[in-house]
Design a protein around this motif. Structure first.
Motif, short mmCIF file in Angstrom:
data_model
loop_
_atom_site.label_atom_id
_atom_site.label_comp_id
_atom_site.label_asym_id
_atom_site.label_seq_id
_atom_site.Cartn_x
_atom_site.Cartn_y
_atom_site.Cartn_z
N ALA A 1 0.64 -1.10 -0.20
CA ALA A 1 -0.43 -0.19 0.47
C ALA A 1 1.02 1.47 0.17
CB ALA A 1 -1.01 -0.03 1.03
N ASN A 2 -0.02 2.84 -0.13
CA ASN A 2 0.83 3.62 0.28
C ASN A 2 1.38 4.24 0.62
OD1 ASN A 2 -1.07 5.63 0.63
ND2 ASN A 2 -2.13 4.92 -1.12
N ALA A 3 2.09 4.69 1.74
CA ALA A 3 2.70 5.34 2.73
C ALA A 3 1.68 5.93 3.64
CB ALA A 3 3.56 6.24 2.10
N TYR A 4 0.41 6.45 3.30
CA TYR A 4 -0.89 6.55 4.31
C TYR A 4 -1.90 5.90 4.06
CZ TYR A 4 1.95 11.33 4.32
OH TYR A 4 3.16 11.63 4.19
N ILE B 1 1.17 -5.65 8.53
CA ILE B 1 3.21 -5.50 8.51
C ILE B 1 4.09 -6.04 8.07
CG2 ILE B 1 4.30 -4.68 10.14
CD1 ILE B 1 2.53 -3.77 12.07
N ARG B 2 3.53 -7.51 8.17
CA ARG B 2 5.09 -8.41 7.62
C ARG B 2 5.14 -8.60 6.18
NH1 ARG B 2 3.69 -13.66 8.80
NH2 ARG B 2 5.70 -14.07 8.06
N TRP B 3 3.59 -8.57 5.89
CA TRP B 3 3.18 -8.45 4.57
C TRP B 3 3.56 -6.94 3.33
CZ3 TRP B 3 -2.16 -11.03 5.00
CH2 TRP B 3 -2.20 -12.43 5.41
N GLY B 4 4.20 -5.98 4.14
CA GLY B 4 4.32 -5.14 3.67
C GLY B 4 3.44 -3.91 3.11
N GLN B 5 1.89 -4.26 4.04
CA GLN B 5 1.26 -3.64 3.61
C GLN B 5 0.51 -2.41 4.12
OE1 GLN B 5 -1.00 -5.24 0.66
NE2 GLN B 5 1.07 -6.69 0.93
N VAL B 6 0.25 -2.47 5.15
CA VAL B 6 1.01 -0.95 5.66
C VAL B 6 2.30 0.06 6.29
CG1 VAL B 6 -1.36 -1.84 6.77
CG2 VAL B 6 0.69 -1.79 7.97
N SER B 7 1.76 1.59 6.23
CA SER B 7 3.29 2.02 7.16
C SER B 7 3.05 2.16 8.08
CB SER B 7 3.44 3.24 6.08
OG SER B 7 2.11 3.92 6.31
N THR B 8 4.57 2.99 8.67
CA THR B 8 4.23 2.83 9.96
C THR B 8 3.17 4.50 10.53
OG1 THR B 8 7.09 3.42 10.09
CG2 THR B 8 6.28 4.79 11.98
N PHE B 9 3.26 4.91 9.39
CA PHE B 9 1.96 6.35 9.19
C PHE B 9 0.67 5.18 10.50
CE2 PHE B 9 -1.80 7.88 7.19
CZ PHE B 9 -1.73 9.41 8.17
N ALA B 10 0.25 4.10 9.30
CA ALA B 10 -0.98 3.38 9.61
C ALA B 10 -1.38 2.54 11.25
CB ALA B 10 -0.79 2.08 8.56
N VAL B 11 0.19 2.34 11.67
CA VAL B 11 0.45 2.15 12.54
C VAL B 11 0.26 2.80 14.06
CG1 VAL B 11 1.69 0.97 14.73
CG2 VAL B 11 1.91 0.25 11.82
N LEU B 12 0.24 4.04 13.97
CA LEU B 12 0.61 5.06 14.52
C LEU B 12 -0.97 5.37 14.32
CD1 LEU B 12 3.41 7.57 13.48
CD2 LEU B 12 3.10 6.46 15.70
N VAL B 13 -1.03 5.66 13.29
CA VAL B 13 -3.46 5.87 13.07
C VAL B 13 -4.31 4.74 13.99
CG1 VAL B 13 -5.25 5.56 12.17
CG2 VAL B 13 -3.08 7.16 10.98
N ALA B 14 -3.75 3.76 14.27
CA ALA B 14 -4.23 3.01 15.40
C ALA B 14 -3.59 2.84 16.57
CB ALA B 14 -3.60 0.74 15.16
N ILE B 15 -2.43 3.14 16.90
CA ILE B 15 -2.09 3.20 18.26
C ILE B 15 -3.39 4.43 18.36
CG2 ILE B 15 -0.73 4.36 19.98
CD1 ILE B 15 1.59 2.44 17.35
N TRP C 1 7.57 8.34 19.16
CA TRP C 1 8.51 9.12 19.05
C TRP C 1 10.12 7.94 19.05
CZ3 TRP C 1 13.02 11.31 20.74
CH2 TRP C 1 13.97 12.21 20.12
N ALA C 2 10.25 7.53 20.05
CA ALA C 2 11.30 7.01 19.64
C ALA C 2 11.95 5.92 19.15
CB ALA C 2 11.82 6.82 21.44
N LEU C 3 10.50 4.96 18.80
CA LEU C 3 11.07 3.82 18.55
C LEU C 3 11.00 3.60 16.70
CD1 LEU C 3 7.83 1.52 19.69
CD2 LEU C 3 10.29 1.16 20.16
N PRO C 4 11.11 4.30 16.26
CA PRO C 4 10.90 4.48 14.72
C PRO C 4 12.90 4.79 14.77
CG PRO C 4 9.58 5.53 15.07
CD PRO C 4 9.58 5.36 15.98
N ALA D 1 10.80 -0.04 11.81
CA ALA D 1 9.50 1.21 12.56
C ALA D 1 8.97 1.29 12.77
CB ALA D 1 10.53 2.71 11.47
N ASP D 2 8.05 0.13 11.21
CA ASP D 2 7.07 -0.33 11.54
C ASP D 2 6.24 -1.46 12.85
OD1 ASP D 2 8.02 -2.34 9.73
OD2 ASP D 2 6.46 -2.29 8.63
N VAL D 3 7.30 -2.49 12.63
CA VAL D 3 7.45 -3.54 13.15
C VAL D 3 7.28 -3.26 14.51
CG1 VAL D 3 8.61 -6.19 14.17
CG2 VAL D 3 8.21 -5.05 11.74
N ALA D 4 8.56 -2.12 15.16
CA ALA D 4 8.69 -1.83 16.37
C ALA D 4 7.35 -1.67 16.75
CB ALA D 4 10.11 -0.84 16.52
#
Length: 503
Positions: free
Chosen positions: A25-28, A101-115, A215-218, A228-231
């Motif tokens: 997917a794209n970055a956002y 995340i393992r499949w590379g389908q979402v970005s760090t931004f998506a994880v932050l939105v979920a959090i 902020w620190a994990l990436p 970063a997304d896995v972290a």
């Protein structure tokens, strides 16, 4: 949890994940269904918590209203069912997000939105899986009214705040650092000693720790070779962190956030500021001090001269910063060092998550089958041996980290895991300490499966009202089964083989 947090990813695994049929997917891009599933889950957890959580003895929002039935009898049973249904949805959403995340389908931004989405309902929920928040507020009220929270327990207050403190801690001095006493004091003052307002305000403060962690994990992943997304998925979106540290309102959240940010700053060559943040973390909870000796090696590796001179310079500089910040916190808070001896109070907790306590208690049980002996003897010996083993592990890991760099942080994570396992008392959320440091490492699929299993199991081994489930063997069997299914689902979307296609 894996014994060695850093498990290298093989080229075969990377290639296998890259070949997944779904296109990146794209970055956002945001996985709406997965994010909403988790949001529904935490909303149900918060709703069920009004009846089944660590509720107040006299809740001004519920008492004498038509909703009071939710705290008793069938109402309480219904609330418990709703809470566990929500918990199941949260776990499901977290595992789904991990697969994407393992499949590379979402970005760090998506994880932050979920959090962010999964955190918001928890900020306004009743305390969940712990009553510690009431102790924090009562300790703040002690300080605000002129008592020394390091000398006496909340029982002397005879207030609305103190009456909700668990009986175990009613006469126990605060084992927390001066910065946290200052925070608790400010929260009680700002909310005029309101229990409900105090819980929400304290959660907002602790959410600052989550922001620091995110902020620190990436940055930690950048230095430590991970993603970063896995972290973020491992250490911030993890239900163990969100439900226990935000929902349960544990000050570990603030400590972990400050510690992770401090470690990143040191790795980024901002040594003074990094040591200052770790000193602030220590001024919240003493555990953060474990990382300091390892950060000394990181700093020393970047100085000029032979190893001994570099080490002395780093020790001197680090000590000045660390002690200076800690002393400043102590003076501003207007307290003594009495919290350090008060750390012994945690030894009252006895459960098998602490390896020494588990061994001591087991030996006591076996011996008492044949002869009646004071069980404290076995517990004391096992804990003493555990402390010796912990010191040996810490020494070996520290010596192995002498070259500094990312390896020092990996060794610090291993040591922090040893602290959680070998301390006299261990609680499920203590494993957030090593996880915050280790999340940025490069993890294999097998390592992620182990972490998933451990996280879900540790999430479930406490009842919603704060009581431990560690001796309810039937419930533990169910919790282990759920954990195994969740971990298996991370690598196999259909763990029971009910469908041949991906979701």
């Amino acid at each position: 949890m894996a014994t060695t947090p850093s498990l290298p990813r093989t080229s075969a695994e990377v290639a296998q994940e890259a070949q997944h049929p779904l296109a990146p997917a794209n970055a956002y891009a945001i996985p709406i269904r997965t994010t909403m599933l988790g949001l529904l889950g935490v909303a149900l957890v918060a709703l069920g918590g009004t009846g089944a959580g660590a509720t107040l003895k006299r809740d001004p929002l519920i008492a004498d209203t038509t909703l009071s039935w939710i705290r008793y009898g069938h109402g309480h049973d219904l609330a418990t069912m709703i809470l566990y249904l929500g918990l199941g949805l949260v776990i499901w959403a977290w595992i789904r997000l991990g697969r994407l995340i393992r499949w590379g389908q979402v970005s760090t931004f998506a994880v932050l939105v979920a959090i962010a989405a999964w955190t918001l309902p928890l900020l306004f929920a009743p305390p969940l899986f712990s009553k510690d928040i009431y102790s924090y507020l009562a300790q703040g009220q002690l300080a605000l009214t002129g008592f020394d929270p390091y000398a006496i327990g909340p029982a002397v207050l005879q207030s609305t705040l103190s009456e909700n403190v668990s009986w175990v801690w009613q006469h126990t001095p605060a084992p927390y650092g001066p910065l946290f006493i200052l925070v608790a004091k400010a929260v009680v003052w700002a909310t005029n000693a309101s229990v409900v307002g105090g819980v929400v305000a304290m959660r907002l403060v602790l959410a600052g720790g989550l922001v620091l962690l995110c902020w620190a994990l990436p940055g930690l992943a950048r230095h430590l070779g991970g993603r970063a997304d896995v972290a973020l998925w491992l250490a911030a979106a993890n239900p163990l962190i969100l439900i226990h540290l935000i929902g349960g309102a544990h000050n570990d959240m603030l400590m972990v956030g400050l510690m992770a940010a401090g470690v990143l700053l040191v790795l980024d060559r901002r040594h003074v500021l990094g040591f200052a943040l770790v000193a602030l973390a220590f001024s919240v909870k003493a555990t953060a001090v474990v990382v300091i000796p390892f950060l000394v090696w990181v700093w020393a590796a970047r100085l000029d001269g032979d190893q001994r001179k570099r080490f002395k310079k780093a020790v001197g500089g680090g000590a000045v910063v660390f002690v200076g910040v800690f002393v400043a916190c102590t003076l501003v808070a207007g307290v003594s060092l009495g919290w350090i001896p008060a750390l012994r109070s945690s030894s009252m907790i006895i459960n098998w998550l602490s390896i020494p306590s588990a061994i001591g208690d087991f030996v006591r049980m076996v011996v008492n089958w044949f002869v009646r002996v004071d069980g404290g003897i076995f517990l004391g010996v096992a804990r003493a041996l555990g402390s010796i083993l912990l010191l040996w592990i810490a020494w070996k890991q520290w010596r192995a980290a002498k070259d500094g760099g990312p390896e020092a942080i990996r060794r610090a994570a291993i040591t922090m895991l040893a602290v959680a396992l070998l301390s006299p008392a261990t609680l499920p959320w203590y494993f957030s300490w090593p996880l915050a440091l280790a999340a940025g490492l490069a993890w294999t699929t097998g390592g992620l499966v182990v972490i998933s299993l451990a996280s879900v199991f540790l999430l479930l081994v406490t009842f919603p009202n704060g009581d431990t489930a560690l001796y309810s063997w039937g419930f533990l069997t169910f919790a282990l089964a759920v954990s195994i299914v969740a971990a298996r689902s991370l690598v196999r979307p259909d763990p029971f083989g009910l469908s041949s296609r991906y979701e």
